[in-house]
Scaffold this motif. Structure first.
Motif, PDB file in Angstrom:
ATOM      1  N   ARG A  80       0.833  -1.208   0.000  1.00  0.00           N
ATOM      2  CA  ARG A  80       0.000   0.000   0.000  1.00  0.00           C
ATOM      3  C   ARG A  80       0.867   1.258   0.000  1.00  0.00           C
ATOM      4  O   ARG A  80       0.624   2.192  -0.769  1.00  0.00           O
ATOM      5  CB  ARG A  80      -0.911  -0.031   1.223  1.00  0.00           C
ATOM      6  CG  ARG A  80      -1.837   1.134   1.331  1.00  0.00           C
ATOM      7  CD  ARG A  80      -2.744   0.966   2.510  1.00  0.00           C
ATOM      8  NE  ARG A  80      -3.576   2.131   2.679  1.00  0.00           N
ATOM      9  CZ  ARG A  80      -4.625   2.192   3.476  1.00  0.00           C
ATOM     10  NH1 ARG A  80      -4.981   1.132   4.166  1.00  0.00           N
ATOM     11  NH2 ARG A  80      -5.329   3.295   3.582  1.00  0.00           N
ATOM     12  N   GLU A 109       1.001   3.950  -2.996  1.00  0.00           N
ATOM     13  CA  GLU A 109       0.636   5.349  -2.770  1.00  0.00           C
ATOM     14  C   GLU A 109       1.777   6.280  -3.176  1.00  0.00           C
ATOM     15  O   GLU A 109       1.544   7.371  -3.672  1.00  0.00           O
ATOM     16  CB  GLU A 109       0.255   5.594  -1.301  1.00  0.00           C
ATOM     17  CG  GLU A 109      -1.052   4.947  -0.869  1.00  0.00           C
ATOM     18  CD  GLU A 109      -2.322   5.534  -1.473  1.00  0.00           C
ATOM     19  OE1 GLU A 109      -2.265   6.479  -2.293  1.00  0.00           O
ATOM     20  OE2 GLU A 109      -3.404   5.024  -1.142  1.00  0.00           O
ATOM     21  N   ARG A 111      -7.580  11.153  -0.780  1.00  0.00           N
ATOM     22  CA  ARG A 111      -6.448  10.942   0.116  1.00  0.00           C
ATOM     23  C   ARG A 111      -5.790   9.576  -0.042  1.00  0.00           C
ATOM     24  O   ARG A 111      -4.651   9.393   0.381  1.00  0.00           O
ATOM     25  CB  ARG A 111      -6.879  11.109   1.577  1.00  0.00           C
ATOM     26  CG  ARG A 111      -7.063  12.548   2.009  1.00  0.00           C
ATOM     27  CD  ARG A 111      -7.378  12.701   3.497  1.00  0.00           C
ATOM     28  NE  ARG A 111      -8.589  11.961   3.906  1.00  0.00           N
ATOM     29  CZ  ARG A 111      -8.585  10.819   4.584  1.00  0.00           C
ATOM     30  NH1 ARG A 111      -7.476  10.242   4.944  1.00  0.00           N
ATOM     31  NH2 ARG A 111      -9.720  10.233   4.909  1.00  0.00           N
ATOM     32  N   ASN A 112      -6.495   8.618  -0.626  1.00  0.00           N
ATOM     33  CA  ASN A 112      -6.001   7.245  -0.742  1.00  0.00           C
ATOM     34  C   ASN A 112      -6.115   6.737  -2.180  1.00  0.00           C
ATOM     35  O   ASN A 112      -6.815   5.756  -2.439  1.00  0.00           O
ATOM     36  CB  ASN A 112      -6.804   6.326   0.184  1.00  0.00           C
ATOM     37  CG  ASN A 112      -6.767   6.769   1.618  1.00  0.00           C
ATOM     38  OD1 ASN A 112      -5.781   6.561   2.305  1.00  0.00           O
ATOM     39  ND2 ASN A 112      -7.840   7.399   2.071  1.00  0.00           N
ATOM     40  N   VAL A 152      -5.339   2.959  -2.773  1.00  0.00           N
ATOM     41  CA  VAL A 152      -6.356   2.106  -2.152  1.00  0.00           C
ATOM     42  C   VAL A 152      -7.639   2.168  -2.974  1.00  0.00           C
ATOM     43  O   VAL A 152      -8.277   1.144  -3.235  1.00  0.00           O
ATOM     44  CB  VAL A 152      -6.620   2.526  -0.690  1.00  0.00           C
ATOM     45  CG1 VAL A 152      -7.803   1.773  -0.105  1.00  0.00           C
ATOM     46  CG2 VAL A 152      -5.369   2.302   0.141  1.00  0.00           C
ATOM     47  N   TYR A 153      -8.011   3.366  -3.388  1.00  0.00           N
ATOM     48  CA  TYR A 153      -9.221   3.530  -4.201  1.00  0.00           C
ATOM     49  C   TYR A 153      -9.092   2.749  -5.511  1.00  0.00           C
ATOM     50  O   TYR A 153     -10.030   2.089  -5.936  1.00  0.00           O
ATOM     51  CB  TYR A 153      -9.478   5.026  -4.459  1.00  0.00           C
ATOM     52  CG  TYR A 153     -10.873   5.282  -4.947  1.00  0.00           C
ATOM     53  CD1 TYR A 153     -11.942   5.334  -4.055  1.00  0.00           C
ATOM     54  CD2 TYR A 153     -11.141   5.468  -6.297  1.00  0.00           C
ATOM     55  CE1 TYR A 153     -13.232   5.562  -4.497  1.00  0.00           C
ATOM     56  CE2 TYR A 153     -12.424   5.696  -6.749  1.00  0.00           C
ATOM     57  CZ  TYR A 153     -13.468   5.740  -5.839  1.00  0.00           C
ATOM     58  OH  TYR A 153     -14.757   5.952  -6.286  1.00  0.00           O
ATOM     59  N   GLY A 205      -8.891  -1.281   2.682  1.00  0.00           N
ATOM     60  CA  GLY A 205      -9.432   0.030   2.349  1.00  0.00           C
ATOM     61  C   GLY A 205     -10.943   0.101   2.498  1.00  0.00           C
ATOM     62  O   GLY A 205     -11.485   1.109   2.965  1.00  0.00           O
TER      63      GLY A 205
END
Length: 192
Positions: A23, A27, A103-104, A107-108, A68
Motif C-alpha cells: 500500500r 501510494e 487521500r487514498n 487504495v481507491y 481500504g
C-alpha cells in the motif's frame, strides 16, 4: 503460548507487513511499482516467503482493497453519526467518500479500478466490501424516495460519487467545484 500459536501470530504480522508495504509503495509510486521482488526486498523476506502468503500481486491488491473497504466504512459511519438529519448525513457521506478517494488513490484504485480478484454484488462478496456498501446504504436508504429500492438508490448515488472521484482525480473536473457538486448531487438525488 504454544509454538503453533506463535507461528500463526508471526504469519499474521508478516501478512500485515506485506499489505502495508504494498500500500505504501503504491501510494508513493503507483501500482506499477509494486512487484513481488520489490516487496520482498522492502520487507526483508525472500520472494518464496511472500508467495507463501499471497499467490501474486493480484491477491495483494485484493488484500489492500479489503483493508481500504473497512477503513472507508469506518470513515463513513463516523462522519454520518454526528449529523443532525438526513440531508446532513448524506452530505457528510458524500464529502467523506470523496475525501477518502482523494487521500487514498492507490487504495481507491485497488478497490474499484484494479483486478484484485474480488467479487462484487454476489453471494461470495467478501464481508469488508459488503460492509462498505452497507455503510452507504445506512444513510442513503432513508432518502431513496417512495417506490425506489434503497439498495438501487445507493448503487446510483455511489456510482455518481465514484464518477466524481474518478473524474476529479483525472483532472477532468475543476477541483474548486467539489463542494458545489456535492450540494447538487444531494439536492437532486436525495429526497429529504
Amino acid at each position: 503460548m504454544s509454538v503453533q500459536e506463535r507461528k500463526q501470530r508471526e504469519r499474521a504480522v508478516r501478512e500485515r507487513l506485506i499489505v502495508a508495504t504494498a500500500r505504501e509503495l503504491a501510494e508513493q509510486q503507483g501500482w506499477d511499482a509494486v512487484t513481488t521482488r520489490r516487496l520482498a526486498e522492502r520487507i526483508e523476506y525472500s520472494q518464496p516467503v511472500l508467495y507463501s502468503h499471497f499467490r501474486g500481486k493480484r491477491e495483494i491488491i485484493g488484500a489492500v482493497a479489503l483493508e481500504g473497504a473497512a477503513e472507508m466504512a469506518v470513515a463513513v459511519r463516523a462522519a454520518t453519526a454526528g449529523a443532525s438529519g438526513p440531508r446532513e448525513r448524506v452530505t457528510a457521506l458524500a464529502r467523506t467518500y470523496l475525501d477518502f478517494a482523494a487521500r487514498n488513490p492507490a487504495v481507491y484504485d485497488a478497490l474499484f479500478q484494479l483486478d484484485g480478484g474480488l467479487a462484487f454484488a454476489v453471494e461470495e462478496t467478501p464481508e469488508p466490501l459488503k460492509d462498505a456498501f452497507a455503510s452507504l446504504l445506512e444513510s442513503l436508504g432513508e432518502v431513496a424516495g417512495d417506490g425506489v429500492r434503497p439498495g438501487l438508490f445507493t448503487e446510483v448515488f455511489w456510482a455518481s460519487l465514484h464518477g466524481l472521484a474518478t473524474l476529479t482525480r483525472a483532472g477532468r473536473l475543476l477541483p474548486e467545484d467539489v463542494e458545489s457538486r456535492v450540494e447538487l448531487l444531494v439536492d437532486r438525488l436525495a429526497v429529504v
